[in-house]
Write an enzyme that holds these catalytic residues in place. Structure first.
Site, short mmCIF file in Angstrom:
data_model
loop_
_atom_site.label_atom_id
_atom_site.label_comp_id
_atom_site.label_asym_id
_atom_site.label_seq_id
_atom_site.Cartn_x
_atom_site.Cartn_y
_atom_site.Cartn_z
N HIS A 196 13.39 -3.85 50.97
CA HIS A 196 12.51 -4.84 50.31
C HIS A 196 13.05 -6.27 50.46
O HIS A 196 13.24 -6.99 49.47
CB HIS A 196 12.34 -4.49 48.82
CG HIS A 196 11.08 -5.04 48.23
ND1 HIS A 196 10.30 -4.37 47.33
CD2 HIS A 196 10.44 -6.23 48.43
CE1 HIS A 196 9.26 -5.11 46.99
NE2 HIS A 196 9.33 -6.25 47.65
N GLU A 231 12.11 2.74 44.92
CA GLU A 231 13.16 1.85 45.43
C GLU A 231 14.28 1.83 44.39
O GLU A 231 13.98 1.65 43.20
CB GLU A 231 12.59 0.44 45.64
CG GLU A 231 11.47 0.43 46.66
CD GLU A 231 10.83 -0.95 46.86
OE1 GLU A 231 11.32 -1.94 46.30
OE2 GLU A 231 9.84 -1.02 47.60
#
Ligand code: NAD
Length: 311
Positions: free
Chosen positions: A282, A263
């Site tokens: 997220h 990420e």
């Protein structure tokens, strides 16, 4: 006594910490490791979300550190063992963002099953794609299979049941005679039962050695044809290439993925451009309301710790 906050936090909670302690709030610090290390040289508390890697390097730069507050739940970005050895308390915001995640699961499950919400422009242009969108599915009557039945799994179960969904869960750490099963009216199941019977499989386990790649090519093949997979837990739990192949082949009819191996998502991610797939950065646990709850809880617990009220 210094408190360092390296990722975003609700302003009211930052203000309450600033009234009590010398507080440095800079949500950009997560991307400036050198500055973060320098600020930690005399810090007694560090507050992070999931992007700040609280590893050996950061801990070595923080000789006076007593407490790490985590604005969320998963602790995989924190070297908890080293913290324990050094006597540094690690405080997660248990429960404070659970409802946000549970609503994300139900919301994405409904969108993916129905498949009717992506054609606004054509509808507005009078093209009327009614035939294409007539095969959507309802939530009621479906089976939700949860992998991990802790705080978030249990909240998700309650919301799903209110929509007429029957729920089973796999959680080997929860004894078969635990009162939680009766209280929630959720059926305990084996992993294989969840995979083979659920129309919607949703992951709610922490990332550990046991859960890493729990959903791989083999487990994906066990899933009911046309099922959907929702991952709000952690990226490492799902084999991303295997998931992409299952979606392209149509053995799964959709997926919602909020958490990834890396990420932000790299450009060459196998999850790009997949059919009926929702990707989010997220944010399953992050809403206006949960940010206030999570921040207030961590501000209070960190302050109590620094004042010696909790050990
Ligand atoms: P929790 O600790 O309340 O529940 C986790 C459950 O998983 C426990 O009941 C545990 O017994 C079970 N479990 C552990 N290992 C297992 C295994 N190998 N197989 C099956 N079950 C197992 O945690 P929670 O609050 O429900 O959160 C679950 C996870 O969700 C967190 O660990 C975190 O990684 C993730 N999370 C993500 C977001 C987001 O924004 N995407 C937000 C909050 C939490």
């Amino acid at each position: 006594m210094k408190v360092v906050i390296s990722e975003f936090m609700d302003e009211a909670s930052v203000a309450s910490l600033s009234e009590q302690f010398n507080t440095v709030y800079d949500p950009g610090l997560v991307d400036r490791r050198d500055d973060l290390r320098a600020l930690l040289s005399d810090a007694r508390a560090l507050i992070v979300r999931n992007r700040t890697q609280v590893d050996a390097d950061i801990l070595a730069a923080a000789p006076a550190l007593e407490v790490v507050g985590r604005l969320g739940v998963g602790l995989d970005n924190i070297d908890s063992e080293s913290c324990q050895v050094r006597g540094i308390a690690v405080i997660p915001a248990v429960g404070a963002n659970a409802l946000a995640v549970a609503e994300y699961v139900i919301g994405t499950a409904m969108v993916l099953l129905r498949g009717a919400y992506t054609r606004s422009a054509e509808t507005a242009a009078g093209q009327w794609p009614r035939a294409d969108l007539s095969g959507g599915r309802e939530m009621a009557g479906k089976t939700l299979g949860l992998i991990g039945f802790g705080g978030i799994g249990q909240l998700t179960a309650g919301l799903a049941q209110a929509l007429g969904v029957s729920v089973m869960a796999y959680d080997p750490m929860l004894a078969a005679d635990s009162p939680i099963w009766g209280q929630t009216k959720v059926r305990p199941a084996s992993l294989d039962e969840v995979l083979t019977r659920a129309d919607i499989v949703s992951l709610h386990v922490p990332l550990t050695d046991q859960t890493r790649k729990l959903i791989d090519r083999n487990t994906l093949q066990r899933m009911k044809p046309g099922a959907i997979l929702i991952n709000t837990a952690r990226g490492g739990i799902v084999d991303e290439s295997a998931l992409a192949d299952a979606l392209r082949a149509g053995s799964l009819s959709g997926a919602a993925v909020d958490v990834f191996d890396n990420e932000p998502l790299p450009k060459e991610s196998p999850l790009a451009d997949l059919p009926n797939t929702i990707l989010t950065p997220h944010i399953a646990g992050v809403t206006l309301e949960s940010n206030i709850r999570v921040s207030a809880l961590i501000a209070q617990r960190v302050a109590e710790h620094l004042q010696g009220k909790i050990k």
